[in-house]
Write a protein that holds these residues in place. Structure first.
Motif, mmCIF file in Angstrom:
data_model
loop_
_atom_site.group_PDB
_atom_site.id
_atom_site.type_symbol
_atom_site.label_atom_id
_atom_site.label_comp_id
_atom_site.label_asym_id
_atom_site.label_seq_id
_atom_site.Cartn_x
_atom_site.Cartn_y
_atom_site.Cartn_z
ATOM 1 N N SER A 9 41.983 38.592 46.228
ATOM 2 C CA SER A 9 40.996 37.517 46.368
ATOM 3 C C SER A 9 41.222 36.434 45.323
ATOM 4 O O SER A 9 41.735 36.701 44.231
ATOM 5 C CB SER A 9 39.574 38.081 46.230
ATOM 6 O OG SER A 9 39.279 38.310 44.886
ATOM 7 N N ILE A 10 40.817 35.241 45.684
ATOM 8 C CA ILE A 10 40.931 34.119 44.751
ATOM 9 C C ILE A 10 40.047 34.391 43.523
ATOM 10 O O ILE A 10 40.422 34.088 42.396
ATOM 11 C CB ILE A 10 40.479 32.797 45.428
ATOM 12 C CG1 ILE A 10 41.258 32.554 46.724
ATOM 13 C CG2 ILE A 10 40.603 31.618 44.468
ATOM 14 C CD1 ILE A 10 42.703 32.238 46.576
ATOM 15 N N GLN A 11 38.870 34.994 43.764
ATOM 16 C CA GLN A 11 37.947 35.263 42.671
ATOM 17 C C GLN A 11 38.594 36.188 41.619
ATOM 18 O O GLN A 11 38.499 35.943 40.415
ATOM 19 C CB GLN A 11 36.659 35.896 43.209
ATOM 20 C CG GLN A 11 35.569 36.079 42.162
ATOM 21 C CD GLN A 11 35.148 34.763 41.507
ATOM 22 O OE1 GLN A 11 35.092 33.724 42.158
ATOM 23 N NE2 GLN A 11 34.865 34.791 40.218
ATOM 24 N N THR A 12 39.254 37.251 42.093
ATOM 25 C CA THR A 12 39.923 38.166 41.158
ATOM 26 C C THR A 12 41.001 37.425 40.377
ATOM 27 O O THR A 12 41.143 37.591 39.159
ATOM 28 C CB THR A 12 40.564 39.347 41.925
ATOM 29 O OG1 THR A 12 39.554 40.018 42.664
ATOM 30 C CG2 THR A 12 41.222 40.338 40.978
ATOM 31 N N TRP A 13 41.743 36.579 41.095
ATOM 32 C CA TRP A 13 42.799 35.799 40.422
ATOM 33 C C TRP A 13 42.203 34.880 39.356
ATOM 34 O O TRP A 13 42.714 34.789 38.237
ATOM 35 C CB TRP A 13 43.576 34.999 41.480
ATOM 36 C CG TRP A 13 44.612 34.088 40.913
ATOM 37 C CD1 TRP A 13 45.880 34.431 40.523
ATOM 38 C CD2 TRP A 13 44.484 32.686 40.644
ATOM 39 N NE1 TRP A 13 46.540 33.336 40.037
ATOM 40 C CE2 TRP A 13 45.717 32.248 40.103
ATOM 41 C CE3 TRP A 13 43.457 31.765 40.816
ATOM 42 C CZ2 TRP A 13 45.941 30.929 39.732
ATOM 43 C CZ3 TRP A 13 43.681 30.444 40.441
ATOM 44 C CH2 TRP A 13 44.914 30.044 39.912
ATOM 45 N N LEU A 14 41.082 34.221 39.700
ATOM 46 C CA LEU A 14 40.444 33.315 38.728
ATOM 47 C C LEU A 14 40.030 34.060 37.454
ATOM 48 O O LEU A 14 40.283 33.605 36.347
ATOM 49 C CB LEU A 14 39.199 32.669 39.351
ATOM 50 C CG LEU A 14 39.422 31.521 40.333
ATOM 51 C CD1 LEU A 14 38.111 31.155 41.030
ATOM 52 C CD2 LEU A 14 40.000 30.305 39.627
ATOM 53 N N GLU A 15 39.422 35.249 37.657
ATOM 54 C CA GLU A 15 38.921 35.995 36.497
ATOM 55 C C GLU A 15 40.036 36.642 35.688
ATOM 56 O O GLU A 15 39.874 36.940 34.509
ATOM 57 C CB GLU A 15 37.933 37.070 36.956
ATOM 58 C CG GLU A 15 36.629 36.498 37.463
ATOM 59 C CD GLU A 15 35.645 37.581 37.886
ATOM 60 O OE1 GLU A 15 35.458 38.548 37.140
ATOM 61 O OE2 GLU A 15 35.077 37.455 38.991
ATOM 62 N N GLN A 19 40.915 32.519 33.691
ATOM 63 C CA GLN A 19 39.821 32.911 32.784
ATOM 64 C C GLN A 19 40.209 34.127 31.941
ATOM 65 O O GLN A 19 39.399 34.666 31.202
ATOM 66 C CB GLN A 19 38.555 33.222 33.588
ATOM 67 C CG GLN A 19 38.015 32.012 34.326
ATOM 68 C CD GLN A 19 37.024 32.367 35.421
ATOM 69 O OE1 GLN A 19 36.534 33.493 35.507
ATOM 70 N NE2 GLN A 19 36.729 31.406 36.275
ATOM 71 N N ARG A 81 45.942 34.634 51.360
ATOM 72 C CA ARG A 81 45.208 34.274 50.138
ATOM 73 C C ARG A 81 46.013 34.632 48.903
ATOM 74 O O ARG A 81 46.127 33.856 47.959
ATOM 75 C CB ARG A 81 43.866 35.012 50.090
ATOM 76 C CG ARG A 81 42.737 34.330 50.801
ATOM 77 C CD ARG A 81 41.392 34.813 50.234
ATOM 78 N NE ARG A 81 41.300 36.261 50.093
ATOM 79 C CZ ARG A 81 40.736 37.073 50.995
ATOM 80 N NH1 ARG A 81 40.210 36.584 52.107
ATOM 81 N NH2 ARG A 81 40.680 38.362 50.781
ATOM 82 N N THR A 85 47.654 32.194 45.853
ATOM 83 C CA THR A 85 47.548 32.310 44.380
ATOM 84 C C THR A 85 48.944 32.411 43.763
ATOM 85 O O THR A 85 49.204 31.839 42.712
ATOM 86 C CB THR A 85 46.707 33.535 43.937
ATOM 87 O OG1 THR A 85 47.368 34.742 44.321
ATOM 88 C CG2 THR A 85 45.321 33.493 44.520
ATOM 89 N N LEU B 5 36.317 46.599 43.090
ATOM 90 C CA LEU B 5 35.559 45.415 42.683
ATOM 91 C C LEU B 5 34.056 45.677 42.650
ATOM 92 O O LEU B 5 33.259 44.761 42.598
ATOM 93 C CB LEU B 5 35.893 44.247 43.614
ATOM 94 C CG LEU B 5 37.372 43.900 43.618
ATOM 95 C CD1 LEU B 5 37.654 42.745 44.552
ATOM 96 C CD2 LEU B 5 37.877 43.580 42.234
ATOM 97 N N PRO B 45 39.816 41.014 35.223
ATOM 98 C CA PRO B 45 38.506 40.484 34.830
ATOM 99 C C PRO B 45 37.912 41.271 33.646
ATOM 100 O O PRO B 45 38.118 42.491 33.540
ATOM 101 C CB PRO B 45 37.672 40.652 36.103
ATOM 102 C CG PRO B 45 38.677 40.549 37.213
ATOM 103 C CD PRO B 45 39.908 41.232 36.682
#
Lengths: 295, 113
Positions: A9-15, A19, A81, A85, B5, B45
């Motif tokens: 997921s993009i969210q996992t990549w962002l975090e 980040q 997706r 990334t 997750l 994360p």
């Protein structure tokens, strides 16, 4: 579809990435970090650094073309997706290594000429073999070529370069550590996604194995040119660095002292490490490693 | 396998009892480990970072709650000791793994596709 694809997921990549380990960095290193004066002021060291960085730019441009080209042929949205990334990761790598060329004094209007002058012809062929599969929309072969062969090679090359630069050039070592973290995701995607898809398409194996053989030949030829074929310059570079920093701590990588090994030994340890990884990774996904002719 | 997750309070890279483990091994109580918050590993994360660390090379060793991911070479850490048959998840490279006893007798991880 397996649940594991949801991790792409993009969210996992962002975090994890912007980040995570890239937070507060500038072109992959800490803000304000510079190339060492020793490299910038010594023509031999500077030339050697430009030459090796050009190979990284060439490899990463191929990876950018491959990962972006594979998005449309990916069979499912989680894979698309992930490849999106990866495309950004590869574009970042192109940018940070190009920036290093600028930091080493290459002028912007000279960039393409410098890359053409120093790009290893075998590395260019290596990329062409891969991009031919990508251009045909062959997702399976493209991902094996990109995420297992190219990324597997990059993983070990970056690790070796990072170990070599920890003492001499902390800025470049930090830049490389970020790319190594990216490669973990890329090889993981290659193995995990293709491992399951190959079980559904065993008829593709011979063609993919031939591609691996061709790419491996050009990779080994690139290593031969970069080490044995460049031995006098490498020895000179090392001599200058050792005279300038006599108490430099030698790094050991896969049992080889990177500070004292001769170019042929360095080539051997890199080639052996990459090939061992290839064999293991390909074996795990059900492909048999094909030995190329010795360059 | 639990979705990695999920809320980190519920997450453990080591999931599920070991079907291949002998009954005696299964019955033996598992030692619990307090995982330090910061291992210096920043490739996942924040809330999952304590479950991973970097392998430090030849001088390094694995604790009974740790196993190396064969795909990306990161050390996966569980909140309890690991046993053959346990399933673990490597978030840095998205690999699903099963713990096995290797030829040397050491615990290793096998990739599941």
């Amino acid at each position: 579809m397996s649940d594991f694809l949801n991790a792409y997921s993009i969210q996992t990549w962002l975090e994890s990435c912007p980040q995570g380990y890239l937070e507060d960095t500038e072109y992959g290193h800490a803000p304000g970090q510079k190339e060492p004066e020793l490299i910038l002021e010594n023509p031999t060291l500077r030339q050697e650094s430009i030459q090796s960085t050009v190979q990284l730019v060439v490899g990463e441009r191929a990876a950018l073309a491959a990962s972006s080209g594979l998005i449309n042929s990916a069979p499912d949205y989680p894979s698309k997706r992930f490849l999106a990334t990866q495309t950004l990761d590869e574009a970042r790598h192109v940018e940070i290594f190009t920036q290093r060329l600028y930091d080493l004094g290459v002028k912007k209007d000279e960039l393409e000429d410098v890359i053409s002058q120093y790009a290893n012809p075998h590395l260019v062929k290596f990329a062409e073999v891969l991009l031919e599969k990508v251009d045909k929309g062959d997702f399976l072969a493209g991902v094996v070529g990109q995420n297992i062969v190219l990324e597997g090679m990059a993983f070990s090359v970056f690790e070796m370069m990072q170990a070599s630069n920890v003492e001499l050039n902390p800025k470049f070592a930090k830049t490389l550590s970020g790319t190594i973290a990216d490669e973990r995701r890329h090889v993981g995607f290659g193995e995990n996604r293709i491992g399951s898809l190959l079980q559904e398409h065993p008829e593709k194996k011979p063609e993919i194995e031939q591609m691996q053989k061709d790419m491996t030949y050009h990779m080994l030829a690139t290593f031969a040119d970069s080490f044995r074929g460049n031995a006098p310059a490498m020895e000179e570079t090392r001599k200058i660095a050792q005279e300038a920093i006599p108490d430099q701590k030698h790094q050991v990588w896969h049992g080889t002292d990177l500070g004292s090994a001769d170019p042929a030994e360095l080539e051997n340890v890199l080639a052996d490490t990459v090939l061992k990884e290839f064999k293991t990774r390909l074996g795990r996904i059900g492909l048999e490693y094909q030995e190329p002719a010795k360059p | 396998m639990t979705d990695p997750l999920l809320d980190p309070a519920e997450f453990d890279p080591n999931q599920a009892a070991a079907p291949e483990t002998s009954k005696a091994e299964q019955d033996a109580p598992r030692r619990r480990y307090q995982l330090k918050d910061d291992t210096g590993f920043d490739e996942v994360p924040k809330k999952y970072r304590r479950f991973y660390r970097r392998w430090k090379g030849p001088g390094d060793s694995l604790a009974p709650n740790e196993v190396i991911c064969p795909v990306c070479k990161v050390v996966i850490r569980s909140a309890r000791d690991l046993r053959p048959g346990d399933r673990v998840y490597c978030m840095p490279c998205f690999s699903r793994l099963t713990v096995i006893r290797g030829e040397s007798g050491r615990l290793e991880a096998r990739v599941e596709y």
